[in-house]
Design an enzyme around this catalytic site. Structure first.
Site, PDB file in Angstrom:
ATOM      1  N   PRO A 175       0.826  -1.212   0.000  1.00 45.24           N
ATOM      2  CA  PRO A 175       0.000   0.000   0.000  1.00 45.24           C
ATOM      3  C   PRO A 175       0.857   1.258   0.000  1.00 45.24           C
ATOM      4  O   PRO A 175       2.070   1.204   0.255  1.00 45.24           O
ATOM      5  CB  PRO A 175      -0.799  -0.132   1.306  1.00 45.24           C
ATOM      6  N   PRO A 176       0.253   2.412  -0.260  1.00 43.99           N
ATOM      7  CA  PRO A 176       1.020   3.666  -0.256  1.00 43.99           C
ATOM      8  C   PRO A 176       1.582   3.968   1.125  1.00 43.99           C
ATOM      9  O   PRO A 176       0.974   3.653   2.147  1.00 43.99           O
ATOM     10  CB  PRO A 176      -0.019   4.719  -0.674  1.00 43.99           C
ATOM     11  N   GLY A 177       2.741   4.595   1.132  1.00 46.64           N
ATOM     12  CA  GLY A 177       3.312   5.086   2.376  1.00 46.64           C
ATOM     13  C   GLY A 177       4.080   4.079   3.194  1.00 46.64           C
ATOM     14  O   GLY A 177       4.405   4.362   4.355  1.00 46.64           O
ATOM     15  N   GLY A 234       7.078   2.820   2.205  1.00 48.00           N
ATOM     16  CA  GLY A 234       8.513   2.987   1.978  1.00 48.00           C
ATOM     17  C   GLY A 234       9.062   2.267   0.768  1.00 48.00           C
ATOM     18  O   GLY A 234      10.255   1.970   0.730  1.00 48.00           O
ATOM     19  N   SER A 279     -12.604 -13.872  -1.220  1.00 45.55           N
ATOM     20  CA  SER A 279     -12.293 -14.022   0.202  1.00 45.55           C
ATOM     21  C   SER A 279     -13.435 -13.606   1.125  1.00 45.55           C
ATOM     22  O   SER A 279     -13.362 -13.826   2.334  1.00 45.55           O
ATOM     23  CB  SER A 279     -11.034 -13.223   0.551  1.00 45.55           C
ATOM     24  N   LYS A 312      -4.481  -8.318   5.962  1.00 43.41           N
ATOM     25  CA  LYS A 312      -5.822  -8.384   6.560  1.00 43.41           C
ATOM     26  C   LYS A 312      -5.756  -8.405   8.086  1.00 43.41           C
ATOM     27  O   LYS A 312      -6.544  -7.733   8.764  1.00 43.41           O
ATOM     28  CB  LYS A 312      -6.553  -9.619   6.035  1.00 43.41           C
TER      29      LYS A 312
END
Length: 791
Positions: free
Chosen positions: A371-373, A375, A695, A738
């Site tokens: 995901p974003p952020g 690194g 899922s 998750k």
């Protein structure tokens, strides 16, 4: 002026002549010429002060010739001139054809040192101090040997150089003194002005002869090498042409007839030679340079060819940085730049270890997915630091044109190479760390498919001859360390994904975020906002509140933004004159940031039958989903209605869940009449967000059972898993993301399929301590754990 002041000790002795020269002489500054005693020299003058100096004398008169340190100075003062010059007699003065200046011929008389300035206008006039040569015995054996050596070397240079007449041999042999021989040869040698000034300053003729012999030896060596090369019939034609062109350029420069167009050609040729292109590229560059040479200056194709040749010469064909692989230092850099991510760091260290043992081995293409952020981009920078390589980044998000990768063909106006070679040129080496950012967001349209073009770039078996449409010659990309980043794998074409080694970065735990905030983000924001550590007080409990209630995300980008907002608020209070330190506590958060947007809501949302907490992965990391089911009696038969922008796979999961519930109604104690004529509505908020995947099957079956049995799901339980029509649970992906999402939402128990037990090893130790993981093999087992009677 008194007559005693107008003489140099009454007269200046030049040979056997006795010449009277005024002690104050006008100075004629010259840019890049040096006049020696006893040598005639033509000069062209055009500056106002130079013309004024000439006007102060006449033919047969005297001037003091002095050379400038910097030839670009238009109005030189005494400080701009070398301290030693030459007194000359003006032999002849002529007007130029255009009438803008003068041509003159002078003969050097004596060395002199420039003294005190007498006048600055209209011409510079100075007193001078005559310099006398040190007497030498011409019959001294050492002097005689050096004299003969210089004469022999001068004869050899005359033989080898076409621009020197054969008659000079006799002239050189007949010179009466070693000093005059040294001065005459020095005036003809192609030496820089500073070196000629050193010879002019030297008053010992024997020392001057020794220096002249060194320069003549070098000239003989160069001339003999050129003669050998020109007579070598086996020489490569291209190399021979370059040699002849270089000679032609030197000759044109010496006679002052350099053509601007040819000078441009020579500059391009020098750049191409310096670039050390491979053989195929050299042939292409030479072919284009010949076209460029034959085109008139006004031809439109000339600019296009020049741009092409500049691109060819600017690329780092042979420039590589040397890898400085130190595993301990690399580990230190990774730990310094990133907290956590141990699995990722371990894989990077393994890669560096292999590079150290096998530098020429073709390594894998790493792809960081997360995901974003979290690194991903900064990991690429850290790898570059660890290797000691340059770093370059190409943002691929939204790219839809294949030419962005491969470049445009030169038939198009404004064409240029693709982003790959653009970034390689910007990096300055042919082995940088190259980050392909957001590779999952590459699109395709009528202009082509960029992801297909990336196949060649990222294939170690092919990228050693990457062909850009603009250059039309192969460029070796095999030394480049490519790293790709993506938020999700689902949108990356299979063929492209197959060429990369995927390393998943699921996100950070709350404790990791606290550590990152304390170690990196707070200090960064204080520095960016001009604050000092002692001016702000931010406790661990307040930071935990900020992380848990204001920034529910997988990465730390939003946490960074919130800290920046707090820093701005604190800076405003500080400038307003409030006492320091500015205390940032929970009350400060609520007053400046507003009410927390992420308060726990699972208990409230699941307090009614038919609502279950599911788990999902998105491009922003893991997240919780509320699966809602309701039963409406009436109509004919059982009708299933699905809302919430569900994809085809998720719709099929809902149908499978309903079929299992209907088939097992008796075992679930469901009244069969309630399933005869009804409409079942399943909704998955938020309705504006598209959702898909298998899922959610377990959560859907649980929601249906909860609605039909009027039992509620435990608010502290979340679940994920695919189901079959036989009621078995099947494994799903993204377990770490998750479970981390469940931890952020305050979930205490997570139900997972039994076959996902292997994925539990990826979970951080602190998360396994906070959340109870229950492995279930069937839907019935999950229902027995999660459902309870309504209060």
């Amino acid at each position: 002026m008194d007559s005693s002041e107008g003489k140099i000790e009454d007269f200046l002795l030049i040979g056997e002549e006795r010449i009277e020269v005024p002690v104050v002489l006008p100075v004629l500054p010259v840019r890049d010429a040096v006049v020696f005693p006893g040598v005639s020299c033509p000069l062209a003058i055009g500056r106002a002060k130079s013309l004024a100096a000439l006007d102060a004398t006449s033919e047969g008169g005297f001037l003091l010739i002095a050379t400038q340190h910097d030839p670009t100075v238009e109005d030189p003062s005494l400080d701009d001139l070398y301290p030693v010059g030459c007194i000359v007699r003006v032999i002849k003065v002529m007007d130029t054809l255009r009438g803008a200046g003068k041509h003159m011929v002078v003969v050097g008389l004596a060395r002199t040192r420039l003294g005190k300035v007498v006048e600055s206008e209209p011409a510079l006039s100075v007193r001078f101090e005559p310099l006398s040569e040190i007497p030498v015995d011409a019959e001294n054996p050492d002097c005689e040997e050096e004299w003969r050596r210089v004469v022999e070397l001068a004869h050899r240079v005359i033989e080898l150089r076409d621009d020197l007449p054969e008659e000079w041999k006799g002239f050189v042999s007949g010179l009466p003194s070693p000093g005059l021989l040294a001065d005459l040869v020095a005036s003809t040698l192609p030496l820089p002005p500073a070196e000629k000034i050193h010879l002019l300053e030297e008053l010992n003729p024997g020392t001057r002869l020794t220096r002249i012999a060194e320069h003549l030896t070098r000239e003989v060596t160069i001339a003999e090498a050129q003669e050998a090369l020109e007579s070598d019939t086996s020489m490569d034609p291209v190399r021979r042409e370059r040699l002849l062109r270089r000679r032609l350029r030197d000759i044109e420069a010496e006679i002052g007839e350099t053509d601007p167009a040819m000078r441009e050609v020579d500059e391009l040729r020098e750049k191409i030679d310096a670039a050390k292109l491979p053989e195929e590229a050299i042939k292409q560059a030479d072919r284009e340079l010949r076209r460029f040479t034959n085109l008139p200056p006004q031809a439109p194709d000339r600019h296009m060819i020049r741009t092409y040749l500049e691109w060819m010469s600017d690329l780092p064909w042979s420039i590589s940085s040397e890898d400085a692989i130190d595993l301990k230092e690399a580990k230190r850099i990774l730990d310094e730049d990133h907290y956590g991510l141990e699995k990722v760091k371990e894989r990077i260290i393994e890669y560096l270890a292999v590079r150290k043992l096998a530098p020429d081995a073709k390594g894998p293409i790493l792809c960081f997915v997360g995901p974003p952020g979290v690194g991903k981009t900064s990991l690429g920078r850290s790898i570059a630091r660890s290797l000691g390589r340059s770093f370059t980044r190409a943002a691929l998000g939204g790219m839809r044109d294949e030419a962005e990768v491969r470049g445009h063909r030169r038939t198009y106006v404004g064409s240029m190479p693709g982003r790959i070679l653009q970034n390689i040129r910007r990096a300055g080496t042919n082995n940088p760390v190259f980050l392909l950012d957001e590779v999952d967001k590459v699109g395709a349209d009528f202009r082509g498919d960029p992801s297909s073009a990336l196949l060649e770039v990222l294939d170690p078996q092919q990228n050693n001859s990457f062909s850009d449409h603009y250059l039309e010659v192969p460029f070796d990309l095999s030394k480049v360390l490519f790293i790709a980043t993506a938020n999700t794998l689902s949108t990356i074409p299979w063929a492209l994904r197959d060429r990369m080694e995927v390393i998943e970065i699921a996100g950070y735990t709350e404790q990791e975020k606290l550590a990152i905030g304390r170690r990196h983000l707070i200090a960064k924001q204080l520095e960016e906002h001009g604050l000092k550590t002692e001016q702000i007080e931010l406790g661990d409990e307040t930071l935990q509140t900020l992380v848990g209630e204001y920034t529910r995300e997988a990465g730390v980008r939003n946490l960074d933004r919130q800290l920046a907002k707090l820093a701005r608020k604190a800076a405003r209070k500080l400038v307003a004159g409030e006492e320091t330190p500015i205390v940032i506590d929970d009350d400060f958060l609520r007053s400046e940031l507003g009410a927390p947007p992420h308060l726990p809501e699972t208990a409230e949302r699941t307090s009614v039958p038919g609502v279950v907490v599911g788990l999902a992965t998105t491009s922003h990391g893991g997240d919780i989903l509320f699966i809602e089911a309701t039963i409406m009696q009436g109509g004919e038969g059982v009708r299933l209605r699905l809302t919430g922008q569900l994809g085809d796979v998720m719709k099929e999961s809902a149908e499978a869940a309903l079929s299992w519930v209907r088939a097992n109604a008796n075992e679930l104690s469901i009244d069969s009449k309630s399933l005869q004529n009804c409409e079942i509505h399943i909704h998955v908020p938020a309705g504006a967000t598209p959702k898909d995947g298998p899922s959610a099957g377990l959560a859907m079956a649980t929601a249906l059972a909860s609605a039909l049995t009027h039992r509620v799901s435990n608010a502290s339980i979340a679940m994920t898993g695919e189901i079959s029509l036989r009621g078995r649970t099947m494994p799903v992906g993204g377990i770490k993301a998750k479970v981390l999402a469940a931890a952020r939402a305050g979930i205490k128990t997570v139900l997972l399929p039994k076959r996902n037990e292997k994925d539990l090893a990826e979970l951080p130790e602190e998360v396994r301590g906070e959340i109870e993981i229950r492995l279930v093999g069937s839907i019935l087992e999950a229902l027995s754990i999660s459902l309870q009677d309504a209060a």
